[in-house]
Design an enzyme around this catalytic site. Structure first.
Site, mmCIF file in Angstrom:
data_model
loop_
_atom_site.group_PDB
_atom_site.id
_atom_site.type_symbol
_atom_site.label_atom_id
_atom_site.label_comp_id
_atom_site.label_asym_id
_atom_site.label_seq_id
_atom_site.Cartn_x
_atom_site.Cartn_y
_atom_site.Cartn_z
ATOM 1 N N HIS A 269 -11.348 -4.814 9.554
ATOM 2 C CA HIS A 269 -11.299 -4.527 8.132
ATOM 3 C C HIS A 269 -13.393 -4.254 8.287
ATOM 4 O O HIS A 269 -13.437 -4.511 7.109
ATOM 5 C CB HIS A 269 -11.946 -6.349 7.904
ATOM 6 C CG HIS A 269 -10.535 -7.164 6.769
ATOM 7 N ND1 HIS A 269 -9.492 -6.860 7.652
ATOM 8 C CD2 HIS A 269 -10.237 -7.215 5.583
ATOM 9 C CE1 HIS A 269 -8.344 -7.718 6.813
ATOM 10 N NE2 HIS A 269 -8.743 -7.696 5.351
ATOM 11 N N GLU B 254 0.884 -1.355 0.148
ATOM 12 C CA GLU B 254 0.023 -0.173 -0.064
ATOM 13 C C GLU B 254 0.778 0.835 0.156
ATOM 14 O O GLU B 254 0.392 2.359 -0.416
ATOM 15 C CB GLU B 254 -1.173 0.189 1.342
ATOM 16 C CG GLU B 254 -2.342 -0.865 0.764
ATOM 17 C CD GLU B 254 -1.816 -2.115 0.903
ATOM 18 O OE1 GLU B 254 -0.736 -2.695 1.627
ATOM 19 O OE2 GLU B 254 -2.995 -3.277 0.907
#
Lengths: 327, 321
Positions: free
Chosen positions: A132, A63
């Site tokens: 998440h 990322e």
């Protein structure tokens, strides 16, 4: 007014990306599984065959590099769309977003610009557990130098992607993972843009102002239907952009209704509700007839188990209850 | 060995002296309170910066970390505007908003000094991506300290550059300490270029970063390779004669060690080399020393006479209009 077509948010995003890639050769997509896989939320399905690996670039699971290389490519004059699979992974890219994307134009005295789009998806409610299921949009909205938008409707999804890609500043487009199948009318206009920092009234009413964005708008719409049956008319303001923040419409609405509930999926502390409430205090205190209420997630890490996860999240029923408390 | 003309050698010598004088003057200005923030001096590392920057073309691009003054000077940024930035003046290269750690000049393809360790590495990869995407013939020289090779950005950026064959020379300025932590105390691999193997990347040389000619030749070859083929990881072995930043107590190394290295001053060594090759005389070198000192004094005067940024400027350049 342009003609419209009814489509899902997924289709609207996909169409906007595709049109922008045809319009401008410098637009390209990079991220995890955007290419061969077709995008984990299927937004870029078919793109790899249509545009090739040069413009639809699968990346390693990295990322910091997905955003950081996007920043560099944007500085060098390309128009990258860096995709972070979900906003939960944006924490890994936080430095690239906050210290680089958002700072470079200012820190070097305006010498460089960063026309980067960061697409990601937010939200809980899918039994994915604590790591998440975040809704941390406010973190990104904290920093000058970035724009942050959160489409709740298909037309906004379509127009915000185009606005983000064409804008010379870094823009985060934060989609919602449970809204991709939501349908709406989308203008058949390849140049349809959403003005940066403009909220909109999605339902008019005179009794209470509901302020929200992203999925919260849908809880508000559902709540407004329930309230309407009891003769309560709720006005709903969709913020659309968390930065820049448009205060004009919710202040104007509040001056009419004198009551407000702010609805967000994120956590309560230092959240959107806190900010909106402060703005009302500063700009419209004399119009206040009742304390402003917030509907947020419970102040806990979201759990896996279905029942208790739903209990932790906002809902139309919670919005209805809050409205009755301010009336 | 490249055949350097006399003028090239004297130019390189001048740049090294100019950097040294700039840094010495900055240390004074810092002590006088005219320069604020952090000040990371390049004294001792001049040969690395000048050799590396001279080795690449104008159309190549440069990224570096926060110890950036020497790189900016070697790249030919205006010395007045650099000194003005140090003093936080509106005439500075970054209009007084960047400071010592954030010098940049778009027109010089010098994309800046970056103060988050490793943060500039993916940016360099992104600029290099343009070369492949638009099929343009340029490369990116990305300098970093040895300490940066242990951070996640290093791994992600080098890996991406290898996967996409990006034209980047990753040049580690190994001055042996990340702040005060010796390389061997921070990295499982002491020979940093070996990390290239983890990425299937071209392992470049470990050149003598105290030797401007050796650095020049190594970087030149690496950049030619990178433009054509893809990334190279290389190292310049160097040493900073002063602390990490101003006020560093230097508990992590002995005075003897610093003295030993200082005796191998890259500027003195290079001056001797020029004379031995009959490319310059003592008088010519002394003239360059004098010229550099005068340029720095003029820059300080320019900076001190420049206006401070205004309150209104706070709100400028936050966004592109």
């Amino acid at each position: 007014m342009a003609e419209t077509k009814r489509m899902t948010i997924r289709e609207a995003l996909s169409q906007a990306l595709r049109e922008e890639m045809y319009r401008d050769e410098t637009v390209f997509i990079m991220g995890e599984e955007v290419g061969v896989w077709g995008g984990t939320y299927a937004v870029t399905r078919g793109f790899y065959d249509e545009f090739g690996e040069k413009r639809v670039r699968d990346t390693p699971i990295a990322e910091m590099a997905i955003v950081g290389a996007g920043v560099g490519a944007a500085m060098a004059g390309l128009r990258p769309v860096s995709e972070l699979m979900t906003i939960n992974f944006a924490f890994l890219a936080l430095d690239a977003i906050v210290n680089h994307a958002a700072k470079i134009h200012s820190m070097f005295g305006g010498q460089f610009k960063v026309p980067l789009t960061i697409r990601t998806t937010t939200g809980g409610g899918r039994q994915l557990g604590a790591t998440h299921s975040h809704s941390p949009e406010i973190i990104f909205a904290h920093f000058p130098g970035l724009y942050v938008c959160c489409p709740a409707m298909a037309d906004d999804a379509y127009g915000m992607i185009k606005t983000a890609i064409r804008n010379d500043n870094p823009v985060m487009v934060i989609e919602h993972s449970t809204l991709y199948q939501t349908r709406g009318e989308v203008p058949l206009d390849q140049d349809y843009l959403v003005p940066v920092g403009e909220s909109r009234i999605v339902r008019e009413g005179k009794d209470v102002t509901l302020v929200s964005f992203s999925k919260g708008v849908h809880w508000c719409l559902e709540a407004a239907d329930i309230l309407a049956k009891e003769g309560i008319e709720a006005e709903i303001v969709d913020l659309r952009w968390l930065r820049p923040l448009d205060t004009s419409k919710f202040i104007e609405s509040f001056k009419k209704t004198n009551r407000m509930v702010v609805v967000e999926e994120g956590l309560p502390q230092f959240g959107v509700g806190a900010e909106i409430t402060a703005r009302v205090m500063e700009e419209a205190f004399d119009w206040m007839d009742a304390p402003i209420k917030r509907v947020t997630a419970e102040d806990v890490p979201l759990p896996y188990s279905r029942e208790i996860e739903q209990m932790a999240l906002p809902s139309a029923e919670k919005v209805v209850k809050a409205v009755k408390e301010v009336l | 060995m490249a055949d350097f003309k006399k003028a090239d050698l004297l130019d390189m010598y001048y740049d090294m002296v100019l950097i040294r004088r700039f840094e010495e003057r900055c240390a004074q200005l810092y002590q006088e309170g005219k320069i604020g923030g952090f000040l990371h001096l390049y004294i001792g590392q001049e040969a690395t910066g000048v050799g590396a920057v001279r080795a690449i073309r104008k159309e190549d691009h440069i990224f570096t970390a926060y110890r950036d003054h020497g790189i900016a000077i070697a790249r030919g940024l205006d010395i007045n505007a650099l000194m003005a930035e140090m003093l936080g003046k509106v005439t500075g290269v970054s209009k007084g908003k960047g400071g010592s750690m954030h010098l940049a000049s778009r027109e010089h393809n010098f994309w800046g000094g970056y103060a988050i360790v490793g943060g500039h590495l993916p940016l360099a990869a992104g600029v290099a991506l343009r070369a492949r995407y638009m099929e343009e013939d340029f490369g990116v020289l990305c300098l970093m300290g040895d300490g940066a090779t242990n951070i996640g950005y290093f791994h992600e950026s080098l890996d991406l550059s290898a996967v996409w064959d990006l034209p980047v020379v990753w040049l580690v300025e190994n001055n042996q300490y990340g702040m005060g932590t010796a390389v061997k105390r921070a990295s499982g691999v002491e020979e940093i270029v070996k990390k290239a193997q983890a990425y299937g990347m071209k392992e470049g040389p470990r050149c003598d970063g105290m030797d401007v000619i050796a650095t020049y030749e190594a970087v030149k070859e690496a950049m030619e390779y990178a433009r054509k083929n893809g990334p190279v990881l290389m190292e310049a072995l160097t040493y900073r004669f002063v602390g990490h930043s101003m006020g560093d107590p230097e508990r992590y190394r002995t005075k003897d060690e610093v003295r030993q290295y200082s005796e191998e001053d890259p500027i003195g060594k290079f001056g001797a080399y020029i004379k031995s090759k009959k490319k310059g005389t003592d008088a010519e070198l002394a003239e360059l020393d004098q010229k550099a000192a005068e340029a720095i004094e003029a820059a300080v005067q320019f900076a001190e006479e420049s206006p401070d940024p205004t309150f209104e400027s706070l709100f400028e350049d936050v966004y592109v209009d």
